[in-house]
Design an enzyme around this catalytic site. Structure first.
Site, mmCIF file in Angstrom:
data_model
loop_
_atom_site.group_PDB
_atom_site.id
_atom_site.type_symbol
_atom_site.label_atom_id
_atom_site.label_comp_id
_atom_site.label_asym_id
_atom_site.label_seq_id
_atom_site.Cartn_x
_atom_site.Cartn_y
_atom_site.Cartn_z
ATOM 1 N N PHE A 43 -39.143 85.653 -108.371
ATOM 2 C CA PHE A 43 -37.769 85.865 -107.930
ATOM 3 C C PHE A 43 -37.760 86.635 -106.623
ATOM 4 O O PHE A 43 -38.671 87.422 -106.344
ATOM 5 C CB PHE A 43 -36.977 86.619 -109.002
ATOM 6 C CG PHE A 43 -36.849 85.837 -110.280
ATOM 7 C CD1 PHE A 43 -35.915 84.830 -110.391
ATOM 8 C CD2 PHE A 43 -37.698 86.094 -111.345
ATOM 9 C CE1 PHE A 43 -35.810 84.087 -111.563
ATOM 10 C CE2 PHE A 43 -37.605 85.362 -112.516
ATOM 11 C CZ PHE A 43 -36.655 84.357 -112.619
ATOM 12 N N CYS A 44 -36.735 86.392 -105.812
ATOM 13 C CA CYS A 44 -36.616 87.091 -104.535
ATOM 14 C C CYS A 44 -36.544 88.584 -104.811
ATOM 15 O O CYS A 44 -35.936 88.980 -105.798
ATOM 16 C CB CYS A 44 -35.385 86.628 -103.771
ATOM 17 S SG CYS A 44 -35.737 85.123 -102.836
ATOM 18 N N PRO A 45 -37.228 89.343 -104.001
ATOM 19 C CA PRO A 45 -37.713 89.004 -102.663
ATOM 20 C C PRO A 45 -39.164 88.531 -102.589
ATOM 21 O O PRO A 45 -39.675 88.324 -101.493
ATOM 22 C CB PRO A 45 -37.570 90.325 -101.907
ATOM 23 C CG PRO A 45 -37.869 91.363 -102.938
ATOM 24 C CD PRO A 45 -37.296 90.801 -104.232
ATOM 25 N N ASP B 94 -36.703 79.708 -107.392
ATOM 26 C CA ASP B 94 -35.595 80.665 -107.376
ATOM 27 C C ASP B 94 -34.540 80.139 -106.400
ATOM 28 O O ASP B 94 -34.828 79.989 -105.216
ATOM 29 C CB ASP B 94 -36.103 82.033 -106.930
ATOM 30 C CG ASP B 94 -35.002 83.078 -106.858
ATOM 31 O OD1 ASP B 94 -33.841 82.767 -107.215
ATOM 32 O OD2 ASP B 94 -35.292 84.210 -106.437
#
Length: 77
Positions: free
Chosen positions: A14-16, A41
């Site tokens: 998942f970001c970042p 994501d």
């Protein structure tokens, strides 16, 4: 289409994290070479191209296959 010099697998992240990994990968190739980022994501579909363009790189395309985004970026600087 130009062949990718480096492929970055960010599936399940998942970001970042996908953004961090894309930034690291672009620094490992020469100007003009292409990296390919694989991410699932949904925020990566926007965040990575936004970062790339702000950083002087060229987004060659974003494809989606079965919920996986394939983002191709040519290093600009």
């Amino acid at each position: 289409m130009m062949e990718s010099k480096k492929s970055v697998d960010c599936l399940g992240m998942f970001c970042p994290m996908p953004l961090f990994m894309a930034r690291k990968a672009i620094e490992e190739v020469q100007v003009g070479e292409v990296i390919e980022v694989l991410a699932d994501d949904p925020s990566a579909k926007k965040d990575i191209p936004d970062w790339a363009e702000r950083s002087g790189h060229q987004v060659l395309g974003i494809d989606e296959e079965d919920g996986i985004f394939i983002i191709r970026i040519r290093r600009g600087v």
